[in-house]
Design a protein around this motif. Structure first.
Motif, mmCIF file in Angstrom:
data_model
loop_
_atom_site.group_PDB
_atom_site.id
_atom_site.type_symbol
_atom_site.label_atom_id
_atom_site.label_comp_id
_atom_site.label_asym_id
_atom_site.label_seq_id
_atom_site.Cartn_x
_atom_site.Cartn_y
_atom_site.Cartn_z
ATOM 1 N N VAL A 81 0.216 -3.527 9.004
ATOM 2 C CA VAL A 81 0.831 -4.102 7.699
ATOM 3 C C VAL A 81 1.815 -3.385 6.987
ATOM 4 O O VAL A 81 2.773 -4.222 6.499
ATOM 5 C CB VAL A 81 -0.644 -4.238 6.714
ATOM 6 C CG1 VAL A 81 -0.248 -4.915 5.329
ATOM 7 C CG2 VAL A 81 -1.631 -5.075 7.465
ATOM 8 N N ARG A 82 1.848 -2.168 6.905
ATOM 9 C CA ARG A 82 2.700 -1.403 6.371
ATOM 10 C C ARG A 82 4.061 -1.793 7.018
ATOM 11 O O ARG A 82 4.917 -1.642 6.127
ATOM 12 C CB ARG A 82 2.276 0.181 6.156
ATOM 13 C CG ARG A 82 3.329 0.899 5.365
ATOM 14 C CD ARG A 82 2.715 2.306 5.420
ATOM 15 N NE ARG A 82 1.276 2.519 4.940
ATOM 16 C CZ ARG A 82 1.127 2.648 3.856
ATOM 17 N NH1 ARG A 82 2.303 2.506 2.699
ATOM 18 N NH2 ARG A 82 0.048 2.881 3.263
ATOM 19 N N VAL A 93 0.812 -0.032 -1.287
ATOM 20 C CA VAL A 93 0.182 0.991 -2.265
ATOM 21 C C VAL A 93 -1.323 0.833 -2.283
ATOM 22 O O VAL A 93 -1.694 -0.360 -2.425
ATOM 23 C CB VAL A 93 0.646 0.934 -3.789
ATOM 24 C CG1 VAL A 93 -0.101 2.028 -4.533
ATOM 25 C CG2 VAL A 93 2.105 1.063 -3.754
ATOM 26 N N ILE A 94 -2.039 1.686 -1.769
ATOM 27 C CA ILE A 94 -3.494 1.571 -1.405
ATOM 28 C C ILE A 94 -4.248 2.561 -2.403
ATOM 29 O O ILE A 94 -3.809 3.642 -2.411
ATOM 30 C CB ILE A 94 -4.146 1.783 -0.202
ATOM 31 C CG1 ILE A 94 -3.383 0.939 0.711
ATOM 32 C CG2 ILE A 94 -5.373 1.675 -0.131
ATOM 33 C CD1 ILE A 94 -3.756 0.691 2.119
ATOM 34 N N ARG A 104 5.020 -3.145 -3.553
ATOM 35 C CA ARG A 104 5.969 -2.895 -4.460
ATOM 36 C C ARG A 104 7.269 -2.839 -3.632
ATOM 37 O O ARG A 104 7.320 -2.412 -2.532
ATOM 38 C CB ARG A 104 5.832 -1.629 -5.335
ATOM 39 C CG ARG A 104 5.696 -0.308 -4.722
ATOM 40 C CD ARG A 104 5.253 0.599 -5.450
ATOM 41 N NE ARG A 104 5.239 2.018 -4.768
ATOM 42 C CZ ARG A 104 4.919 3.035 -5.318
ATOM 43 N NH1 ARG A 104 4.273 3.081 -6.496
ATOM 44 N NH2 ARG A 104 4.789 4.235 -4.614
ATOM 45 N N LYS A 105 8.508 -2.880 -4.483
ATOM 46 C CA LYS A 105 9.805 -2.747 -3.877
ATOM 47 C C LYS A 105 9.981 -1.481 -3.298
ATOM 48 O O LYS A 105 9.507 -0.423 -4.007
ATOM 49 C CB LYS A 105 10.807 -3.154 -4.687
ATOM 50 C CG LYS A 105 12.002 -2.956 -4.324
ATOM 51 C CD LYS A 105 12.975 -3.374 -5.565
ATOM 52 C CE LYS A 105 14.615 -2.846 -5.292
ATOM 53 N NZ LYS A 105 15.481 -3.064 -6.503
ATOM 54 N N PHE A 202 -2.018 0.061 -13.233
ATOM 55 C CA PHE A 202 -0.762 0.186 -12.469
ATOM 56 C C PHE A 202 0.089 -0.767 -13.006
ATOM 57 O O PHE A 202 1.336 -0.573 -12.377
ATOM 58 C CB PHE A 202 -1.054 -0.020 -10.857
ATOM 59 C CG PHE A 202 -1.761 1.109 -10.220
ATOM 60 C CD1 PHE A 202 -1.173 2.230 -9.754
ATOM 61 C CD2 PHE A 202 -3.048 1.292 -10.044
ATOM 62 C CE1 PHE A 202 -1.872 3.110 -9.126
ATOM 63 C CE2 PHE A 202 -3.768 2.191 -9.456
ATOM 64 C CZ PHE A 202 -3.099 3.089 -8.955
ATOM 65 N N LEU A 203 0.000 -1.762 -13.715
ATOM 66 C CA LEU A 203 0.671 -2.644 -14.192
ATOM 67 C C LEU A 203 1.885 -1.953 -15.261
ATOM 68 O O LEU A 203 3.338 -2.431 -15.187
ATOM 69 C CB LEU A 203 0.299 -3.788 -15.074
ATOM 70 C CG LEU A 203 -0.596 -4.752 -13.923
ATOM 71 C CD1 LEU A 203 -1.141 -5.562 -14.599
ATOM 72 C CD2 LEU A 203 0.519 -5.322 -12.855
ATOM 73 N N ILE A 204 1.588 -1.097 -15.685
ATOM 74 C CA ILE A 204 2.512 -0.248 -16.880
ATOM 75 C C ILE A 204 2.363 1.165 -16.610
ATOM 76 O O ILE A 204 1.131 1.622 -16.693
ATOM 77 C CB ILE A 204 2.386 -0.568 -18.180
ATOM 78 C CG1 ILE A 204 2.232 -2.321 -18.772
ATOM 79 C CG2 ILE A 204 3.322 -0.152 -19.132
ATOM 80 C CD1 ILE A 204 2.207 -2.701 -19.811
#
Length: 241
Positions: A81-82, A93-94, A104-105, A202-204
């Motif tokens: 998958v990676r 990211v796990i 994520r980019k 993790f969003l901010i």
């Protein structure tokens, strides 16, 4: 028969023969693809691994709690998958403790990687609600599940009220809906009770949190206005700012 007629007869026949051979070879390859899920399938991943890859791309994240079978496929085939995500300039990211994963980019100085994740434009109230949820989550370390009451969250946001009560309530409901349905950081756990997803932290990132809290404290103190057109951009999968 003229030379021209001869060429017209011969060339299509050769091309047709080559095309037929290519088709036969291709069909042979497909018939020997042990991972094929349908006729003509050239993919090499198992079905569940493909599904988890798709969910990662759709975002915002894959949860082991909500989707245990997909999570098992991700853990089993993490390397594959990676690799597929790297083909799209995305990193995996796990969080193995809370069991969720997102993309994520790729961030690197080696190449100028294109943006491959979508962003959500949040209003001031969206961001303030996200911060409240984050604070509530972090205030309960070690808790397996953090359940909140909708009214509890609304009360914490009351200091940012602008305009009349009905408009503010409508804006709160809109922000709540976006937390539940778009960012998926709230999951129903009862009547007006919701579980906060660990993903919210993790969003901010920490720097952004400090910056925003400073702004909101000034707003709460009446030093600046809380305009509803104040917005912040975050990536749905993860904030890369």
């Amino acid at each position: 028969m003229s030379p021209t007629d001869h060429d017209n007869d011969t060339v299509p026949a050769e091309v047709g023969a080559a095309s037929a051979r290519e088709s036969t070879d291709w069909a042979d390859d497909l018939s020997h693809n042990p991972s094929g899920l349908w006729s003509g399938d050239t993919g090499t991943l198992g079905e569940r691994t493909r599904r988890v890859l798709l969910e990662l791309l759709k975002g915002p994240y894959v949860s082991g709690t909500q989707s245990p079978q997909l999570w098992a496929a991700l853990v089993a085939d993490e390397g594959l998958v990676r690799s597929r995500l790297h083909d799209l300039f995305l990193d995996l990211v796990i969080d193995r403790v809370d069991e969720f994963a997102f993309t994520r980019k790729i961030v690197t100085d080696e190449i100028d990687a294109p943006a491959a994740v979508r962003s959500e434009r949040l209003t001031f109230l969206d961001t303030a609600m996200l911060l409240v949820l984050r604070q509530l989550l972090l205030a309960a370390p070690g808790e397996k599940r953090v359940i909140v009451d909708r009214e509890e969250v609304y009360e914490r946001l009351a200091i940012y009220r602008t305009g009349d009560e009905s408009t503010f309530q409508r804006n709160l409901n809109g922000a709540w809906s976006r937390m539940s349905n778009r960012l998926r950081v709230l999951h129903k756990a009862g009547e007006d009770r919701f579980e906060i997803s660990p993903m919210v932290k993790f969003l901010i990132d920490e720097d952004r949190v400090r910056e925003l809290i400073a702004v909101y404290e000034r707003i709460a103190a009446g030093e600046v206005d809380a305009g509803e057109d104040t917005v912040n951009d975050i990536d749905t999968e993860e904030d890369d700012a």
